[in-house]
Design a protein around this motif. Structure first.
Motif, PDB file in Angstrom:
ATOM      1  N   LEU A   1       0.833  -1.208   0.000  1.00  0.00           N
ATOM      2  CA  LEU A   1       0.000   0.000   0.000  1.00  0.00           C
ATOM      3  C   LEU A   1       0.864   1.253   0.000  1.00  0.00           C
ATOM      4  N   LEU A   2       1.900   1.255   0.827  1.00  0.00           N
ATOM      5  CA  LEU A   2       2.781   2.421   0.915  1.00  0.00           C
ATOM      6  C   LEU A   2       3.499   2.653  -0.415  1.00  0.00           C
ATOM      7  N   GLN A   3       3.955   1.591  -1.024  1.00  0.00           N
ATOM      8  CA  GLN A   3       4.650   1.731  -2.301  1.00  0.00           C
ATOM      9  C   GLN A   3       3.730   2.310  -3.376  1.00  0.00           C
ATOM     10  N   ARG A   4       2.454   1.883  -3.376  1.00  0.00           N
ATOM     11  CA  ARG A   4       1.506   2.427  -4.349  1.00  0.00           C
ATOM     12  C   ARG A   4       1.249   3.911  -4.090  1.00  0.00           C
ATOM     13  N   LEU A   5       1.147   4.277  -2.828  1.00  0.00           N
ATOM     14  CA  LEU A   5       0.952   5.688  -2.485  1.00  0.00           C
ATOM     15  C   LEU A   5       2.146   6.528  -2.932  1.00  0.00           C
ATOM     16  N   GLU A   6       3.330   6.016  -2.685  1.00  0.00           N
ATOM     17  CA  GLU A   6       4.538   6.760  -3.048  1.00  0.00           C
ATOM     18  C   GLU A   6       4.645   6.905  -4.562  1.00  0.00           C
ATOM     19  N   ARG A   7       4.258   5.873  -5.306  1.00  0.00           N
ATOM     20  CA  ARG A   7       4.267   5.988  -6.769  1.00  0.00           C
ATOM     21  C   ARG A   7       3.252   7.033  -7.225  1.00  0.00           C
ATOM     22  N   GLN A   8       2.088   7.047  -6.582  1.00  0.00           N
ATOM     23  CA  GLN A   8       1.066   8.020  -6.970  1.00  0.00           C
ATOM     24  C   GLN A   8       1.495   9.451  -6.639  1.00  0.00           C
ATOM     25  N   ILE A   9       2.120   9.627  -5.481  1.00  0.00           N
ATOM     26  CA  ILE A   9       2.573  10.955  -5.077  1.00  0.00           C
ATOM     27  C   ILE A   9       3.797  11.379  -5.873  1.00  0.00           C
ATOM     28  N   GLY A  10       4.611  10.400  -6.252  1.00  0.00           N
ATOM     29  CA  GLY A  10       5.801  10.707  -7.031  1.00  0.00           C
ATOM     30  C   GLY A  10       7.036  10.968  -6.206  1.00  0.00           C
ATOM     31  N   ALA A  11       6.993  10.600  -4.924  1.00  0.00           N
ATOM     32  CA  ALA A  11       8.149  10.819  -4.050  1.00  0.00           C
ATOM     33  C   ALA A  11       8.037   9.881  -2.855  1.00  0.00           C
ATOM     34  N   PRO A  12       9.177   9.469  -2.296  1.00  0.00           N
ATOM     35  CA  PRO A  12       9.116   8.607  -1.104  1.00  0.00           C
ATOM     36  C   PRO A  12       8.591   9.388   0.100  1.00  0.00           C
ATOM     37  N   LEU A  13       7.785   8.718   0.914  1.00  0.00           N
ATOM     38  CA  LEU A  13       7.240   9.333   2.127  1.00  0.00           C
ATOM     39  C   LEU A  13       8.075   9.010   3.359  1.00  0.00           C
ATOM     40  N   PHE A  14       8.789   7.871   3.319  1.00  0.00           N
ATOM     41  CA  PHE A  14       9.585   7.441   4.462  1.00  0.00           C
ATOM     42  C   PHE A  14      10.939   6.943   3.991  1.00  0.00           C
ATOM     43  N   VAL A  15      11.927   7.102   4.845  1.00  0.00           N
ATOM     44  CA  VAL A  15      13.252   6.521   4.624  1.00  0.00           C
ATOM     45  C   VAL A  15      13.323   5.245   5.444  1.00  0.00           C
ATOM     46  N   ARG A  16      13.617   4.121   4.799  1.00  0.00           N
ATOM     47  CA  ARG A  16      13.709   2.843   5.494  1.00  0.00           C
ATOM     48  C   ARG A  16      15.144   2.615   5.943  1.00  0.00           C
ATOM     49  N   SER A  17      15.298   2.046   7.143  1.00  0.00           N
ATOM     50  CA  SER A  17      16.615   1.653   7.642  1.00  0.00           C
ATOM     51  C   SER A  17      16.438   0.447   8.548  1.00  0.00           C
ATOM     52  N   HIS A  18      17.554  -0.105   9.023  1.00  0.00           N
ATOM     53  CA  HIS A  18      17.457  -1.286   9.882  1.00  0.00           C
ATOM     54  C   HIS A  18      16.842  -0.962  11.229  1.00  0.00           C
TER      55      HIS A  18
ATOM     56  N   VAL B   1       8.880  15.339   2.192  1.00  0.00           N
ATOM     57  CA  VAL B   1       7.547  15.197   1.574  1.00  0.00           C
ATOM     58  C   VAL B   1       6.617  14.448   2.521  1.00  0.00           C
ATOM     59  N   GLY B   2       7.166  13.444   3.218  1.00  0.00           N
ATOM     60  CA  GLY B   2       6.366  12.689   4.175  1.00  0.00           C
ATOM     61  C   GLY B   2       5.885  13.550   5.327  1.00  0.00           C
ATOM     62  N   GLU B   3       6.759  14.430   5.821  1.00  0.00           N
ATOM     63  CA  GLU B   3       6.370  15.337   6.909  1.00  0.00           C
ATOM     64  C   GLU B   3       5.215  16.226   6.471  1.00  0.00           C
ATOM     65  N   GLN B   4       5.315  16.773   5.278  1.00  0.00           N
ATOM     66  CA  GLN B   4       4.250  17.642   4.774  1.00  0.00           C
ATOM     67  C   GLN B   4       2.948  16.851   4.603  1.00  0.00           C
ATOM     68  N   THR B   5       3.061  15.650   4.065  1.00  0.00           N
ATOM     69  CA  THR B   5       1.881  14.808   3.884  1.00  0.00           C
ATOM     70  C   THR B   5       1.247  14.449   5.216  1.00  0.00           C
ATOM     71  N   LEU B   6       2.081  14.152   6.207  1.00  0.00           N
ATOM     72  CA  LEU B   6       1.583  13.798   7.532  1.00  0.00           C
ATOM     73  C   LEU B   6       0.804  14.937   8.169  1.00  0.00           C
ATOM     74  N   ARG B   7       1.324  16.149   8.060  1.00  0.00           N
ATOM     75  CA  ARG B   7       0.637  17.292   8.659  1.00  0.00           C
ATOM     76  C   ARG B   7      -0.764  17.442   8.086  1.00  0.00           C
ATOM     77  N   ARG B   8      -0.890  17.311   6.779  1.00  0.00           N
ATOM     78  CA  ARG B   8      -2.202  17.454   6.157  1.00  0.00           C
ATOM     79  C   ARG B   8      -3.098  16.252   6.467  1.00  0.00           C
ATOM     80  N   ALA B   9      -2.505  15.063   6.501  1.00  0.00           N
ATOM     81  CA  ALA B   9      -3.287  13.870   6.807  1.00  0.00           C
ATOM     82  C   ALA B   9      -3.855  13.936   8.218  1.00  0.00           C
ATOM     83  N   LEU B  10      -3.036  14.379   9.169  1.00  0.00           N
ATOM     84  CA  LEU B  10      -3.495  14.481  10.552  1.00  0.00           C
ATOM     85  C   LEU B  10      -4.645  15.476  10.673  1.00  0.00           C
ATOM     86  N   THR B  11      -4.535  16.599   9.971  1.00  0.00           N
ATOM     87  CA  THR B  11      -5.604  17.592  10.005  1.00  0.00           C
ATOM     88  C   THR B  11      -6.907  17.008   9.470  1.00  0.00           C
TER      89      THR B  11
END
Length: 330
Positions: free
Chosen positions: A37-54, A62-72
């Motif tokens: 689901l996340l990968q499909r969202l990122e493809r639709q938005i055109g940018a990664p929303l999260f940085v993955r690490s171990h 872009v994820g921070e901006q998306t989060l602020r609007r999503a929370l609202t």
């Protein structure tokens, strides 16, 4: 793919958990499904929303901006849904709560939080039991403490808000313990102690203790089980040590100390049945919990000492958002 409310909830759950696996558990779906689901969202938005690490995931700009609007948007949607469904029936509002040392102060604020309503309070040490009580409609609203590295699933039909994304877990020691005078205690130095097990049915807290002690190089010797959350008399008598809430009081014969590098954490969540409480009523309870907890925390010498030390260190992080006002006014 059309953007839906469930997609916004997924983004917020990932950010809140900091882990795809924990977010998937909270959402009641598999990790591969959430990743897809996340990968499909990122493809639709055109940018990664999260940085993955171990160590987990963190939002990109872009994820921070998306989060602020999503929370609202989610706040407004949840408010609309709760107000549409919320219609208190006959009988008292049944509130469940994890064992918190600020509970008396919280209860004092409940009359103002829910004016004109009769509220009963059930204290339950197990976060799983509280979550099940909400799902089965034996509770209407609950304050739930969850181990940070364990997930207690909440039924999808419930409303919920995070009170504190994390707070540290401290340790209670006998006042005459060899480490009682330390400003903080290394978990590894408690390898030979007799432990009081976490209270209540297994809900992840014992697993978290064992995982943390495993990282510290030992297996805890659980000698005592105190299902109702007792055991402080055993500590005062010098017979055991126990994990405690960071605002736990220092009683005669017992001291409370932070653990070095915060190897164990918990988060506090408020959850409620939308058909029993409106958004505004849940918001009032939310504020009552926040007020009572922060005041109690700032009045606690062990917590305030830990807080002042962490606030001035480079490791100071988002926890400050919750305690900044309390710290500056006390």
């Amino acid at each position: 793919m059309a953007l839906e409310i469930r997609h916004l909830r997924a983004i917020c759950a990932i950010a809140e958990a900091g882990s795809l696996s924990q977010a998937a558990a909270a959402l009641g779906m598999s990790q591969p499904s959430l990743t897809s689901l996340l990968q499909r969202l990122e493809r639709q938005i055109g940018a990664p929303l999260f940085v993955r690490s171990h160590t987990g995931v963190t939002p990109t700009p872009v994820g921070e901006q998306t989060l602020r609007r999503a929370l609202t948007l989610l706040v407004e949607f949840d408010r609309f849904e709760s107000d549409l469904l919320g219609a208190l029936g006959d009988g008292p509002v049944r509130l469940g709560s994890s064992q918190m040392d600020c509970l008396p102060a919280f209860v004092e604020l409940l009359d103002d939080a829910l004016p004109g309503l009769d509220v009963t309070v059930h204290v339950e040490p197990s976060s799983s039991v509280l979550a099940q009580g909400l799902a089965r409609a034996t509770l209407d609203i609950a304050v739930i403490a969850m181990s940070d590295d364990q997930e207690v699933p909440l039924a999808k039909h419930l409303g919920h808000r995070v009170l504190f994304s994390w707070v540290p877990v401290f340790v209670g020691l006998p006042a005459r313990h060899r480490l009682a005078g330390a400003s903080e205690v290394d978990l590894a130095d408690l390898a030979d102690e007799a432990w009081i097990g976490p209270p209540g049915p297994e809900d992840g807290s014992l697993t978290s203790l064992r995982a943390a002690t495993h990282r510290a190089g030992f297996t805890p010797r659980i000698r005592f089980e105190c299902p109702n959350g007792g055991g402080r008399q055993l500590i005062a008598a010098g017979q055991a040590v126990q994990l405690v809430e960071p605002t736990a009081p220092e009683l005669p014969g017992m001291v409370v100390r932070p653990l070095k590098d915060d190897p164990l954490r918990m988060r506090l969540v408020l959850a409620w049945r939308k058909e029993r409480l409106t958004w505004d009523q849940a918001e009032n309870v939310y504020r009552a919990v926040m007020t009572s907890y922060t005041r109690h925390a700032m009045a606690s010498t062990p917590f305030r000492t830990w807080w002042d030390r962490r606030r001035s260190s480079r490791s100071w992080d988002g926890l400050a958002d919750f305690f900044r006002a309390a710290g500056s006014s006390s």
